[in-house]
Design a protein around this motif. Structure first.
Motif, PDB file in Angstrom:
ATOM      1  N   UNK A   1       0.850  -1.198   0.000  1.00  0.00           N
ATOM      2  CA  UNK A   1       0.000   0.000   0.000  1.00  0.00           C
ATOM      3  C   UNK A   1       0.881   1.242   0.000  1.00  0.00           C
ATOM      4  N   UNK A   2       0.962   1.894  -1.129  1.00  0.00           N
ATOM      5  CA  UNK A   2       1.824   3.078  -1.243  1.00  0.00           C
ATOM      6  C   UNK A   2       1.034   4.349  -0.943  1.00  0.00           C
ATOM      7  N   UNK A   3       1.630   5.216  -0.158  1.00  0.00           N
ATOM      8  CA  UNK A   3       1.013   6.525   0.091  1.00  0.00           C
ATOM      9  C   UNK A   3       1.552   7.497  -0.948  1.00  0.00           C
ATOM     10  N   UNK A   4       0.659   8.195  -1.631  1.00  0.00           N
ATOM     11  CA  UNK A   4       1.106   9.086  -2.705  1.00  0.00           C
ATOM     12  C   UNK A   4       0.885  10.556  -2.374  1.00  0.00           C
ATOM     13  N   UNK A   5       0.088  10.859  -1.352  1.00  0.00           N
ATOM     14  CA  UNK A   5      -0.137  12.260  -0.994  1.00  0.00           C
ATOM     15  C   UNK A   5      -0.582  12.366   0.451  1.00  0.00           C
ATOM     16  N   UNK A   6      -0.290  13.538   1.035  1.00  0.00           N
ATOM     17  CA  UNK A   6      -0.751  13.799   2.406  1.00  0.00           C
ATOM     18  C   UNK A   6      -1.404  15.169   2.438  1.00  0.00           C
ATOM     19  N   UNK A   7      -2.566  15.248   3.055  1.00  0.00           N
ATOM     20  CA  UNK A   7      -3.263  16.529   3.228  1.00  0.00           C
ATOM     21  C   UNK A   7      -3.219  16.846   4.725  1.00  0.00           C
TER      22      UNK A   7
ATOM     23  N   UNK B   1       5.252  14.051   0.149  1.00  0.00           N
ATOM     24  CA  UNK B   1       4.995  15.234   0.985  1.00  0.00           C
ATOM     25  C   UNK B   1       5.131  16.533   0.204  1.00  0.00           C
ATOM     26  N   UNK B   2       5.550  16.418  -1.069  1.00  0.00           N
ATOM     27  CA  UNK B   2       5.724  17.630  -1.880  1.00  0.00           C
ATOM     28  C   UNK B   2       4.402  18.393  -1.922  1.00  0.00           C
ATOM     29  N   UNK B   3       4.479  19.671  -1.648  1.00  0.00           N
ATOM     30  CA  UNK B   3       3.271  20.502  -1.702  1.00  0.00           C
ATOM     31  C   UNK B   3       2.398  20.406  -0.467  1.00  0.00           C
ATOM     32  N   UNK B   4       2.809  19.592   0.507  1.00  0.00           N
ATOM     33  CA  UNK B   4       1.975  19.439   1.711  1.00  0.00           C
ATOM     34  C   UNK B   4       2.210  20.562   2.712  1.00  0.00           C
ATOM     35  N   UNK B   5       3.279  21.327   2.504  1.00  0.00           N
ATOM     36  CA  UNK B   5       3.607  22.381   3.461  1.00  0.00           C
ATOM     37  C   UNK B   5       4.684  21.960   4.454  1.00  0.00           C
ATOM     38  N   UNK B   6       5.045  20.699   4.437  1.00  0.00           N
ATOM     39  CA  UNK B   6       6.119  20.232   5.338  1.00  0.00           C
ATOM     40  C   UNK B   6       7.467  20.661   4.779  1.00  0.00           C
ATOM     41  N   UNK B   7       8.298  21.166   5.664  1.00  0.00           N
ATOM     42  CA  UNK B   7       9.601  21.635   5.209  1.00  0.00           C
ATOM     43  C   UNK B   7      10.566  20.467   4.993  1.00  0.00           C
ATOM     44  N   UNK B   8      11.195  20.471   3.828  1.00  0.00           N
ATOM     45  CA  UNK B   8      12.182  19.431   3.497  1.00  0.00           C
ATOM     46  C   UNK B   8      13.506  20.102   3.167  1.00  0.00           C
ATOM     47  N   UNK B   9      14.608  19.400   3.376  1.00  0.00           N
ATOM     48  CA  UNK B   9      15.893  19.942   2.944  1.00  0.00           C
ATOM     49  C   UNK B   9      15.977  19.831   1.417  1.00  0.00           C
ATOM     50  N   UNK B  10      17.036  20.407   0.879  1.00  0.00           N
ATOM     51  CA  UNK B  10      17.242  20.349  -0.578  1.00  0.00           C
ATOM     52  C   UNK B  10      17.253  18.896  -1.083  1.00  0.00           C
ATOM     53  N   UNK B  11      17.760  18.002  -0.236  1.00  0.00           N
ATOM     54  CA  UNK B  11      17.824  16.584  -0.623  1.00  0.00           C
ATOM     55  C   UNK B  11      16.570  15.809  -0.238  1.00  0.00           C
ATOM     56  N   UNK B  12      15.584  16.515   0.266  1.00  0.00           N
ATOM     57  CA  UNK B  12      14.311  15.859   0.575  1.00  0.00           C
ATOM     58  C   UNK B  12      14.220  15.274   1.970  1.00  0.00           C
ATOM     59  N   UNK B  13      15.180  15.608   2.846  1.00  0.00           N
ATOM     60  CA  UNK B  13      15.137  15.019   4.197  1.00  0.00           C
ATOM     61  C   UNK B  13      14.290  15.871   5.138  1.00  0.00           C
ATOM     62  N   UNK B  14      13.778  15.204   6.173  1.00  0.00           N
ATOM     63  CA  UNK B  14      13.025  15.882   7.228  1.00  0.00           C
ATOM     64  C   UNK B  14      13.953  16.146   8.407  1.00  0.00           C
ATOM     65  N   UNK B  15      13.592  17.155   9.205  1.00  0.00           N
ATOM     66  CA  UNK B  15      14.413  17.469  10.378  1.00  0.00           C
ATOM     67  C   UNK B  15      13.536  17.494  11.633  1.00  0.00           C
ATOM     68  N   UNK B  16      13.211  16.320  12.145  1.00  0.00           N
ATOM     69  CA  UNK B  16      12.336  16.271  13.317  1.00  0.00           C
ATOM     70  C   UNK B  16      13.066  16.700  14.586  1.00  0.00           C
ATOM     71  N   UNK B  17      12.290  17.133  15.586  1.00  0.00           N
ATOM     72  CA  UNK B  17      12.925  17.414  16.878  1.00  0.00           C
ATOM     73  C   UNK B  17      13.237  16.081  17.579  1.00  0.00           C
ATOM     74  N   UNK B  18      13.785  16.175  18.768  1.00  0.00           N
ATOM     75  CA  UNK B  18      14.261  14.959  19.445  1.00  0.00           C
ATOM     76  C   UNK B  18      13.125  13.980  19.735  1.00  0.00           C
TER      77      UNK B  18
END
Ligand SMILES: Cc1cc2nc3c(=O)[nH]c(=O)nc-3n(C[C@H](O)[C@H](O)[C@H](O)COP(=O)(O)OP(=O)(O)OC[C@H]3O[C@@H](n4cnc5c(N)ncnc54)[C@H](O)[C@@H]3O)c2cc1C
Length: 456
Positions: free
Chosen positions: A84-90, A257-274
């Motif tokens: 089951x692939x997720x293709x978008x997040x709202x 997550x593209x276009x979802x408003x979540x911030x990604x690095x240039x390489x597409x990585x997430x930066x979660x808190x601890x």
């Protein structure tokens, strides 16, 4: 009490650690969770780390690498949906959409989608699929495909491994141990993990075991005989190949997550808190994320299972009302190369020289050679240690190890000193274990630290 709907995307190390820890913590905090885990693949909770050893013949089959089966996850109360692939997040509507068009509502979303292997365009056929004898080593399916390719190619085949990270080295070991010819190619000056001097020691070991190592070349194409691969090419050169292993890195699987408003690095990585939070009601852990390096307080991309498990656990606990935190990394890693009478354990922790300079340190470095055990013992093997400390503060900044049996896990003592912001003197005088089969009276790690301390 109302039920919190948790949707986890990605059912491997980070996602399943998060899911199980969330259930454990929820029992303690009295929360009620309904956890659904979605994965586009067919497997869950397996050790990708074991795939090179499966290829080498140390592990009987892919099933042996599975830590927990889908049935075991379901028995624990997790609604696990494979394929089951997720293709978008709202994020506003709090739903995810699957490739099948289903829309799933969530109260909390966990992104644990990992980082698939990079497959460059030159490795693809016009229809976008990789050539049959070319592929990465990333998933259990990749492992099974490699077992089949190796079988098909038969004795006398030549393997070209592109990329000299730890996976490239481990696959080189596997191919040599199967009796195949191997060329390891990298665009870098050596093993990506190590300083030049240490990297050269590994390259020598690889060559001693019969591999060809070609540094400073960037592969740009395949040579084909019809649909059959017969070599790789780069500017000004080529090498024959029956099989081509792609080990040139991974990239976070965050496209949905593209276009979802979540911030990604240039390489597409997430930066979660601890605790794993990336946004309101959105959490992330594992290879799709960068991690915080404690030594210079920088974000770094270190896609390692050890981080994915820990960060996933902290995330799961926090999501369910606990407060476990992932405290960051000191950049420790380890691998091994063992073939044709050569046994090298390769490990590092801390900063590299250039990173230390960039962080404002005045680094002093030294390579020390010694022995893994007392010289009169049969298990004594050569070992080399690179140690770096700051001239002004005496702070230990980094240690790298290349050596025989027992060399590699010495890195853990150094990592512990780094973890506590210790000095090179701490490392030199710590109470480390000694008996002749394991060390010299002054452990070589401490000799190396002492020699650097004397130069500060
Ligand atoms: C050959 C090899 C050797 C390794 N050796 C070591 C080692 O010795 N030590 C170490 O610490 N680490 C090692 N690693 C790294 C380690 O395996 C990874 O860090 C770890 O698997 C990361 O776990 P993860 O859960 O973050 O990501 P993954 O294991 O990549 O899992 C992510 C999951 O998300 C799924 N997914 C992705 N996108 C979607 C989507 N849109 N919808 C639904 N599902 C999705 C994928 O199918 C996958 O199952 C090795 C890796 C490899 C490949």
């Amino acid at each position: 009490m109302s039920v919190t709907r948790v949707v986890v995307v990605g059912a491997d190390a980070a996602g399943m650690s998060a899911a199980h820890q969330a259930l454990r913590t929820a029992r303690r905090t009295g929360r009620e969770l309904a956890i659904t885990v979605l994965d586009r693949g067919r497997h869950t909770s397996y050790s990708a780390c074991g795939i090179p050893y499966w290829m080498a013949g140390d592990v009987d089959g892919g099933d042996d690498l599975v830590a927990r089966t889908a049935a075991q996850h379901r028995e624990a109360g997790i609604d696990l949906r494979l394929g089951t692939e997720v293709v978008a997040a709202d994020l506003e509507g709090r739903t995810v959409t699957t490739a099948g068009g289903e829309s799933l509502p969530y109260d909390e979303l966990v992104v644990a989608t990992g980082a698939p292997a990079i497959v460059p365009d030159w490795a693809l056929r016009p229809d976008g699929t990789p050539h049959p004898m070319v592929g990465p080593v990333k998933t259990l399916d990749d492992g099974a495909a490699w077992l089949q390719r190796l079988e098909e190619a038969g004795d006398g085949a030549h393997v070209v491994v592109v990329g000299a990270g730890y996976i490239g080295v481990e696959v080189t070991e596997a191919a040599l141990r199967r009796g195949l010819g191997v060329t390891l190619l990298t665009r870098g000056r050596g093993l990506a993990l190590l300083e030049e001097d240490m990297s050269e020691r590994v390259a020598i070991g690889l060559c001693d075991a019969g591999a060809e190592v070609v540094l400073g070349v960037e592969v740009t194409g395949l040579q084909l005989d019809g649909d059959r691969v017969c070599g790789v090419t780069w500017e000004g050169g080529s090498r024959e190949a029956d099989l081509v292993v792609l080990a040139i890195g991974v990239r976070p699987a965050t496209g949905f997550l593209a276009g979802s408003g979540i911030e990604l690095t240039e390489d597409g990585a997430l930066r979660p808190d601890a605790h794993g939070r990336v946004a309101d009601h959105v959490w992330a852990a594992g290879d799709c994320c960068e991690v915080r390096r404690r030594l210079d307080d920088r974000w770094v991309f270190r896609p390692l299972g050890t981080h994915a498990n820990k960060h996933g656990r902290a995330l799961g606990d926090s999501l369910a009302g606990g407060d476990l935190a992932f405290p960051g990394v000191v950049d420790t890693s380890i691998t091994r190369f063992a073939a044709e009478g050569v046994h090298l354990e390769i490990a590092r922790t801390g900063l590299g020289h250039d990173e230390a300079v960039a962080a404002g340190h005045d680094p002093v470095t030294l390579v020390t050679e010694g022995s893994t055990a007392s010289g009169y013992m049969p298990e004594a093997d050569p070992i080399a240690l690179w140690v770096m400390a700051d001239r002004r503060t005496r702070r230990l900044l980094g240690v790298q190890v290349v050596g025989g049996r027992g060399a590699g896990k010495r890195i853990d003592a150094a990592a512990a000193v780094l973890w506590h912001d210790g000095t090179v003197d701490d490392l030199a005088w710590m109470d480390l274990a000694y008996a002749p089969p394991f060390a010299t009276a002054w452990d070589v790690l401490q000799v190396a630290a002492r020699r650097v301390a004397e130069r500060l």
